[in-house]
Motif scaffolding. Structure first.
Motif, short mmCIF file in Angstrom:
data_model
loop_
_atom_site.label_atom_id
_atom_site.label_comp_id
_atom_site.label_asym_id
_atom_site.label_seq_id
_atom_site.Cartn_x
_atom_site.Cartn_y
_atom_site.Cartn_z
N SER A 338 0.84 -1.18 0.00
CA SER A 338 0.00 0.00 0.00
C SER A 338 0.88 1.24 0.00
O SER A 338 2.12 1.13 -0.01
N VAL A 339 0.25 2.41 -0.01
CA VAL A 339 0.98 3.68 0.02
C VAL A 339 0.35 4.59 1.07
O VAL A 339 -0.77 4.35 1.53
N SER A 340 1.08 5.63 1.44
CA SER A 340 0.58 6.59 2.41
C SER A 340 1.22 7.95 2.18
O SER A 340 2.29 8.05 1.57
N GLN A 341 0.55 8.98 2.69
CA GLN A 341 1.03 10.34 2.52
C GLN A 341 2.08 10.69 3.58
O GLN A 341 2.12 10.08 4.65
N VAL A 342 2.89 11.70 3.27
CA VAL A 342 3.78 12.29 4.28
C VAL A 342 3.20 13.65 4.67
O VAL A 342 2.34 14.20 3.98
N ASN A 343 3.69 14.18 5.79
CA ASN A 343 3.20 15.49 6.22
C ASN A 343 3.83 16.61 5.39
O ASN A 343 4.66 16.37 4.52
N ARG A 344 3.45 17.85 5.69
CA ARG A 344 3.91 18.98 4.88
C ARG A 344 5.42 19.13 4.91
O ARG A 344 6.05 19.47 3.90
N ALA A 345 6.00 18.89 6.08
CA ALA A 345 7.46 19.01 6.19
C ALA A 345 8.15 17.98 5.32
O ALA A 345 9.15 18.27 4.65
N GLY A 346 7.62 16.76 5.29
CA GLY A 346 8.22 15.69 4.50
C GLY A 346 8.14 15.96 3.01
O GLY A 346 9.01 15.55 2.24
N ALA A 347 7.07 16.66 2.58
CA ALA A 347 6.90 16.95 1.16
C ALA A 347 7.99 17.87 0.63
O ALA A 347 8.20 17.95 -0.58
N LYS A 348 8.70 18.55 1.52
CA LYS A 348 9.74 19.50 1.10
C LYS A 348 11.14 18.88 1.15
O LYS A 348 12.11 19.51 0.75
N ASP A 349 11.24 17.63 1.67
CA ASP A 349 12.55 17.02 1.88
C ASP A 349 13.05 16.29 0.65
O ASP A 349 12.27 15.66 -0.08
N ASP A 350 14.37 16.36 0.45
CA ASP A 350 14.99 15.54 -0.61
C ASP A 350 14.90 14.06 -0.25
O ASP A 350 14.74 13.21 -1.13
N ILE A 351 15.04 13.76 1.02
CA ILE A 351 14.98 12.39 1.52
C ILE A 351 13.93 12.35 2.62
O ILE A 351 14.08 13.04 3.65
N ILE A 352 12.89 11.55 2.46
CA ILE A 352 11.79 11.49 3.43
C ILE A 352 12.10 10.41 4.46
O ILE A 352 12.22 9.23 4.14
N GLU A 353 12.22 10.82 5.70
CA GLU A 353 12.50 9.90 6.82
C GLU A 353 11.18 9.46 7.46
O GLU A 353 10.12 10.02 7.20
N GLY A 354 11.30 8.47 8.36
CA GLY A 354 10.11 7.88 8.98
C GLY A 354 9.30 8.83 9.83
O GLY A 354 8.08 8.66 9.98
N ASP A 355 9.94 9.86 10.39
CA ASP A 355 9.21 10.77 11.27
C ASP A 355 8.30 11.72 10.50
O ASP A 355 7.56 12.51 11.09
N LYS A 356 8.31 11.64 9.16
CA LYS A 356 7.47 12.52 8.34
C LYS A 356 6.18 11.83 7.89
O LYS A 356 5.45 12.36 7.05
N ALA A 357 5.89 10.65 8.45
CA ALA A 357 4.64 9.95 8.10
C ALA A 357 3.45 10.74 8.58
O ALA A 357 3.40 11.19 9.73
N ALA A 358 2.47 10.93 7.71
CA ALA A 358 1.27 11.68 8.08
C ALA A 358 0.34 10.83 8.93
O ALA A 358 0.18 9.64 8.68
#
Length: 446
Positions: A338-358
């Motif tokens: 499945s897939v899931s969204q990241v939060n607003r901060a994660g959407a701006k990152d070059d590399i999305i880490e686990g703490d950016k899960a929405a």
């Protein structure tokens, strides 16, 4: 005493019993104390059952085809050898449609035979007035054939845990990820891809489903955001490598491609918030009943399912949905993506880490493999992105890979380790907007 044989059930029933004994360790573990080759009148069946019991008593698991081939060569009787080969072939090819009924009926037959034997053996004890022995014989007969599965018995199950098929996996389209996953997502595993809106998450699911179908697996793709027909068009684009905006003009090529596919695909649409994991489970059981047994389930996406729990805390509802999804994978014993969204901060990152899960960080904890796909504005212009392994139960995590992403056909290629120093170009926001609009206009008019 002469035991009753299985002749009353017919040869087809007996073949399916042999099939279960050869492939279902749990069934064999339950039935082995009441199983005897004397129930089978067919000589070849009796030989197979003897070998199954001999191997199980030594290694606590079912024998492989390689083991049976080796033992087969030791048969001196040429006629028996040919007959055993034929019966093994039929057993391995037998349909598993009604296997649950076969196993239940055979278990009942064996238990009744054991009880009959115990009652007949009690006659002499009754004459002698030895009631304690009678009680013990009857009690043991009633206990026979019960489920004796305790779990993975570490000391006994060395053979089974190093079998090639102990963990059946479905590879992803990306070899570099398969290497870290020990081959791919396995039976009972839950894989999740995080990403920003419009970043290509749903296309990644199409790539996963399409690759599995090409390899001969049966896939069910649940969509709660896009329509069934449009998801079907995305698969058309993936299989033909023709832009999704133009596939409608190439129906003959699509038909040619679909005829060559080794596996099958079902796409099922549900309205967001109206379907639950129970809804999907009911649909899966319906598919199985109609002869379509899935090897892989894709859900786009889990957050849009409804929860059994109604609380003021949205996080608890999300966690419940994710836990139920993991339970579905375990119960069906197949992988779920499945897939899931990241939060607003994660959407701006070059590399999305686990703490950016929405919504809830516990999503990552529940999954077996969590991946993020980061695609900023410049990536959408250049057709690039970065995959980051957030969690991996089967190997290393924390790696980031550079990828090319074609969101017109779903073709995604992971090219290797990401070098941050050579990341996306430093164009101005206005220039990026212009290039992005030009790219979309080109896709719509080609």
């Amino acid at each position: 005493m002469t035991l009753q044989t299985l002749d009353q059930y017919g040869i087809g029933f007996q073949t399916k019993v042999i099939s279960s004994l050869l492939t279902d360790k749990k069934f064999l573990q339950t039935i082995n104390d009441v199983l005897t080759d004397e129930y089978f009148s067919n000589t070849a069946h009796r030989w197979i059952v003897k070998e199954i019991l001999k191997y199980f008593n030594k290694y606590n698991t079912t024998p492989t085809m390689e083991v049976l081939r080796t033992e087969l060569k030791k048969i001196d009787n040429d006629v028996l050898q040919v007959s055993v080969k034929e019966q093994l072939r039929e057993a391995y090819q037998a349909s598993d449609d009604d296997l649950a009924y076969i196993e239940e009926e055979f278990s009942g037959f064996c238990k009744n035979q054991q009880l009959k034997r115990a009652l007949l053996n009690s006659v002499d004890l009754l004459k002698a007035g030895d009631y304690d022995s009678i009680r013990n014989i009857i009690d043991n007969a009633l206990k026979s054939g019960q489920d004796k599965t305790l779990g993975h018995e570490y000391n006994k199950d060395v053979e089974s845990r190093y079998r090639d098929n102990h963990r059946m996996v479905i590879p992803t389209p990306w070899p570099i990820l398969n290497d870290s996953l020990q081959g791919g997502l396995g039976n009972g595993d839950f894989g999740l891809i995080f990403g920003n809106p419009g970043g290509g998450k749903s296309w990644a699911l199409v790539a996963l489903g399409g690759a599995a179908v090409k390899l001969g697996y049966n896939v069910i793709h649940y969509t709660l955001e896009l329509g069934e027909d449009y998801v079907g068009r995305r698969y058309d684009a993936f299989f033909t490598n023709i832009s999704v905006s133009n596939v409608g003009e190439h129906k003959s090529e699509i038909e040619t491609c679909t005829e060559k596919l080794l596996g099958n695909l079902i796409i099922k649409e549900y309205s967001p918030g109206r379907a639950s994991i129970s809804t999907l489970e009911s649909h899966i059981q319906k598919c199985i009943g109609l002869g379509f047994k899935p090897d892989l389930v894709i859900i786009d996406y889990v957050d849009l399912l409804s929860s059994k729990r109604r609380t003021i805390d949205k996080k608890q509802e999300i966690d419940d949905i994710y836990m139920s999804t993991k339970g579905l994978a375990k119960e069906l014993n197949i992988p779920v993506w499945s897939v899931s969204q990241v939060n607003r901060a994660g959407a701006k990152d070059d590399i999305i880490e686990g703490d950016k899960a929405a919504g809830s960080y516990d999503k990552v904890m529940i999954t077996d493999f969590a991946l993020s796909l980061s695609r900023k504005k410049e990536d959408k212009v250049n057709g690039t992105g970065r995959f980051h392994v957030m969690k991996n139960r089967y190997g290393a995590d924390g790696m980031t890979y550079f990828a090319s992403v074609d969101t017109s056909t779903g073709h995604i290629e992971i090219k290797g380790d990401f070098d941050e120093s050579s990341s996306s170009s430093k164009l101005s926001e206005d220039e990026l907007d212009r290039q992005l609009m030009a790219k979309k206009f080109f896709e719509l008019n080609t």
